[in-house]
Design a protein around this motif. Structure first.
Motif, mmCIF file in Angstrom:
data_model
loop_
_atom_site.group_PDB
_atom_site.id
_atom_site.type_symbol
_atom_site.label_atom_id
_atom_site.label_comp_id
_atom_site.label_asym_id
_atom_site.label_seq_id
_atom_site.Cartn_x
_atom_site.Cartn_y
_atom_site.Cartn_z
ATOM 1 N N UNK A 38 -36.438 -16.020 -69.805
ATOM 2 C CA UNK A 38 -35.353 -15.432 -69.001
ATOM 3 C C UNK A 38 -33.969 -15.521 -69.635
ATOM 4 N N UNK A 39 -33.784 -16.403 -70.595
ATOM 5 C CA UNK A 39 -32.454 -16.574 -71.201
ATOM 6 C C UNK A 39 -32.314 -15.841 -72.533
ATOM 7 N N UNK A 40 -33.286 -14.997 -72.877
ATOM 8 C CA UNK A 40 -33.271 -14.304 -74.173
ATOM 9 C C UNK A 40 -32.475 -13.009 -74.032
ATOM 10 N N UNK A 41 -31.197 -13.071 -74.398
ATOM 11 C CA UNK A 41 -30.286 -11.950 -74.182
ATOM 12 C C UNK A 41 -30.742 -10.684 -74.889
ATOM 13 N N UNK A 42 -31.290 -10.821 -76.092
ATOM 14 C CA UNK A 42 -31.668 -9.648 -76.883
ATOM 15 C C UNK A 42 -32.688 -8.776 -76.147
ATOM 16 N N UNK A 43 -33.583 -9.404 -75.393
ATOM 17 C CA UNK A 43 -34.584 -8.629 -74.647
ATOM 18 C C UNK A 43 -33.918 -7.765 -73.581
ATOM 19 N N UNK A 44 -32.863 -8.294 -72.937
ATOM 20 C CA UNK A 44 -32.138 -7.496 -71.935
ATOM 21 C C UNK A 44 -31.382 -6.344 -72.595
ATOM 22 N N UNK A 45 -30.811 -6.602 -73.766
ATOM 23 C CA UNK A 45 -30.150 -5.503 -74.497
ATOM 24 C C UNK A 45 -31.156 -4.384 -74.766
ATOM 25 N N UNK A 46 -32.382 -4.772 -75.186
ATOM 26 C CA UNK A 46 -33.399 -3.759 -75.481
ATOM 27 C C UNK A 46 -33.905 -3.076 -74.221
ATOM 28 N N UNK A 47 -33.935 -3.779 -73.110
ATOM 29 C CA UNK A 47 -34.262 -3.111 -71.846
ATOM 30 C C UNK A 47 -33.200 -2.056 -71.555
ATOM 31 N N UNK A 48 -31.944 -2.402 -71.847
ATOM 32 C CA UNK A 48 -30.863 -1.430 -71.676
ATOM 33 C C UNK A 48 -31.082 -0.197 -72.538
ATOM 34 N N UNK A 49 -31.428 -0.410 -73.820
ATOM 35 C CA UNK A 49 -31.653 0.724 -74.728
ATOM 36 C C UNK A 49 -32.773 1.620 -74.205
ATOM 37 N N UNK A 50 -33.889 0.986 -73.789
ATOM 38 C CA UNK A 50 -35.040 1.754 -73.327
ATOM 39 C C UNK A 50 -34.705 2.541 -72.067
ATOM 40 N N UNK A 51 -33.883 1.984 -71.186
ATOM 41 C CA UNK A 51 -33.514 2.680 -69.951
ATOM 42 C C UNK A 51 -32.472 3.765 -70.186
ATOM 43 N N UNK A 52 -31.635 3.602 -71.188
ATOM 44 C CA UNK A 52 -30.721 4.690 -71.573
ATOM 45 C C UNK A 52 -31.524 5.926 -71.938
ATOM 46 N N UNK A 53 -32.603 5.717 -72.691
ATOM 47 C CA UNK A 53 -33.424 6.847 -73.143
ATOM 48 C C UNK A 53 -34.184 7.500 -71.981
ATOM 49 N N UNK A 54 -34.439 6.760 -70.938
ATOM 50 C CA UNK A 54 -35.117 7.335 -69.758
ATOM 51 C C UNK A 54 -34.138 8.058 -68.834
ATOM 52 N N UNK A 55 -32.861 7.875 -69.081
ATOM 53 C CA UNK A 55 -31.828 8.410 -68.162
ATOM 54 C C UNK A 55 -30.659 8.937 -68.984
ATOM 55 N N UNK A 56 -30.984 9.898 -69.879
ATOM 56 C CA UNK A 56 -29.989 10.354 -70.854
ATOM 57 C C UNK A 56 -28.755 10.985 -70.208
ATOM 58 N N UNK A 57 -28.894 11.546 -69.020
ATOM 59 C CA UNK A 57 -27.747 12.167 -68.339
ATOM 60 C C UNK A 57 -27.038 11.200 -67.389
ATOM 61 N N UNK A 58 -27.469 9.942 -67.422
ATOM 62 C CA UNK A 58 -26.848 8.902 -66.583
ATOM 63 C C UNK A 58 -26.835 9.283 -65.106
ATOM 64 N N UNK A 59 -27.943 9.845 -64.677
ATOM 65 C CA UNK A 59 -28.031 10.229 -63.271
ATOM 66 C C UNK A 59 -28.271 9.003 -62.379
ATOM 67 N N UNK A 60 -28.974 7.999 -62.938
ATOM 68 C CA UNK A 60 -29.291 6.817 -62.139
ATOM 69 C C UNK A 60 -28.665 5.545 -62.719
ATOM 70 N N UNK A 61 -28.063 5.639 -63.877
ATOM 71 C CA UNK A 61 -27.479 4.492 -64.573
ATOM 72 C C UNK A 61 -28.498 3.330 -64.643
#
Length: 539
Positions: free
Chosen positions: A444-467
């Protein structure tokens, strides 16, 4: 080339008064693993009495104990040639044949030795039994029969009981009581020798009763402080217990008593097992500089360069590959050489680290074929090699093999790498995010994994409709302390750009300014933060 074998210490003749004291001294040095010193004594004995068969036999035994079967055989044969009626050299010849799998010819020589000894020579019986006990192709019932016969003829010879203990333990490894009884009998008959106590210690160590094993090793040292094998065994015990400093201290005491090339070669191997790779490299290179050309040093060097901790430059990996390649070249000249699965593993690793991924994977697959128990560990290295060569689909396939239908078989690191493979390869960002979420659940304290979750979710929401990326980037930033931001600069900047834009969108300029200020502190040339601070919102 020679075959290296891990052998139990062979017994010496305890009751034959016909041996000169100098021969007994040489045998004692050999038992104490002082092989070079013993060899010098045996050569002096042979120069003085060139036709005595026992000089050749025990010189051959000196080679046999350190795994040099070919040299041992040469001296056994020479002894039989010069003194055809001395039986033990035929036992020696038979031992070499037995170890090499030629049991029929081995038994012919054992029979000849027994006949020459009129079936009453207990040393012939012991040495033959020793081969049956210690070789890979064991014949324990025959060994026990021979040892029982020896006990009937010579009931007070301690060495027979030592070997009987070994035979009983090999016959029933889960029942140590009968073996301990034999080792105690040895110590009763020969209280000045630490060998019985040391054997008992090894038995308890084998049963993972480490404290009792340690107590016995210390007792063996107390009986004979110059008995080097006790310190070596104690070092191995400390290694198993994870006490590296104590392990090295004990091995250094062993080297004080036995500072030979062979001993230092064993020490180098110990350092590799102890995961002290930098120290192992120093030890090996020192030995090689002094003219030691043993192929096992090349093995240790290859392993160590492959495992060096931290960031290693390609020059180190080239040295490692060169060493392991030399090891394979030298060992190829040794008939029936038995490779370890790790030999292929480390050759593969070094090839992969030097960009020769396809060749590296071939070697690592050989390791798996030889030792299926190490399949998952080697498959992880194969997967990393596929990632490095951007063969993402192959990497995913490899991690799925490790998983084997059970997600618990994958570690957090495995899921992290598989998440990256899905991100860059098939571009399945949902599966990529799922992998990274597994990482955050386990760490739970591994920051890099959260950054990568962010990257993966950016790609699922390219128009930032759901942020979708917002909660993951926010969580990541809470885990990175201000003084640590420079070490994760690219990830922090990317997250802050995203969150700064989000707050601009919802017209929370003050909050947006917080994120763009972080970017400005990390990268004054960043265009997005420059544009922000020029804009009305930034002012």
């Amino acid at each position: 080339m020679t075959t290296k074998l891990i052998l139990l210490s062979a017994g010496v003749i305890a009751s034959s008064a016909s041996f000169a004291q100098t021969l007994q001294d040489a045998i004692a040095k050999s038992e104490n693993e002082r092989y070079q010193a013993a060899a010098a004594d045996f050569r002096a004995l042979i120069a003085k009495e060139a036709n005595k068969g026992d000089n050749y036999f025990y010189y051959g035994e000196n080679f046999f104990k350190k795994g040099d079967l070919d040299s041992a055989n040469m001296y056994y044969k020479k002894g039989a040639e010069l003194n055809a009626t001395y039986p033990l050299n035929y036992v020696g010849i038979g031992k070499v044949l037995w170890y090499k799998g030629n049991s029929a010819d081995a038994k012919t020589n054992f029979f000849k030795a027994a006949t020459l000894g009129a079936n009453k020579n207990t040393e012939v019986m012991r040495k033959t039994a020793e081969a049956y006990i210690n070789a890979d192709n064991k014949s324990l019932d025959e060994a026990i029969t021979l040892l029982n016969a020896a006990i009937k003829i010579e009931p007070k010879n301690a060495e027979t009981y030592l070997l009987m203990g070994d035979a009983l333990l090999e016959k029933n490894p889960t029942e140590g009581g009968p073996a301990i009884k034999q080792y105690d009998k040895f110590s009763e008959l020969n209280p000045k020798s630490p060998k019985g106590i040391l054997r008992a210690g090894k038995l308890y160590q084998r049963g993972r009763n480490y404290q009792l094993a340690l107590d016995l090793y210390k007792k063996a040292e107390g009986i004979d402080p110059t008995y080097a094998p006790a310190y070596r065994e104690k070092a191995e015990l400390y290694h198993l217990a994870g006490q590296k400093a104590n392990a090295v201290e004990s091995y250094k005491k062993y080297l004080e008593l036995n500072n030979s090339d062979e001993a230092r070669e064993r020490y180098a191997g110990f350092l590799v097992n102890n995961k002290q790779y930098t120290e192992a490299i120093s030890e090996v290179e020192g030995l090689q500089k002094n003219g030691n050309t043993s192929m096992y040093l090349d093995r240790y060097l290859g392993y160590s360069y492959a495992e060096l901790p931290g960031k290693v430059d390609t020059a180190a990996y080239r040295k490692g590959l060169n060493a392991i390649s030399k090891f394979f070249d030298k060992s190829a000249a040794t008939p029936n050489f038995k490779y370890l699965a790790t030999d292929y593993k480390y050759k593969g690793l070094l090839l992969a680290k030097l960009g020769k991924d396809s060749l590296g994977i071939i070697e690592m697959e050989k390791a798996i074929a030889q030792d299926p128990k190490m399949t998952n560990d080697v498959l992880r290295e194969v997967a990393k090699a596929y990632l490095k060569s951007k063969k993402y689909a192959k990497a995913i396939e490899t991690y799925e093999k490790i998983m084997g239908g059970d997600p618990k078989n994958l570690s957090g690191q495995d899921y992290f790498e598989m998440g990256r493979a899905y991100y860059f390869g098939p571009k399945d960002f949902v599966k990529s995010d799922t992998c990274f979420s597994k990482v955050t659940q386990s760490i739970p304290t591994f920051a890099t994994a959260y950054f990568w979750r962010g990257k993966a979710n950016v790609q699922q929401d390219l128009k930032n409709e759901k942020w979708l990326a917002k909660p993951h980037y926010e969580k990541a930033l809470t885990l990175v302390k201000p003084e640590e931001r420079a070490g994760s600069k690219a990830n922090v900047v990317e997250a802050c750009e995203y969150l700064g834009y989000y707050y601009l969108t919802v017209k929370d300029n003050a909050k947006a300014k917080e994120y763009f200020t972080i970017i400005k502190d990390l990268d004054p040339t960043n265009k997005k933060q420059i544009e922000f601070f020029k804009s009305p919102a930034g002012k």
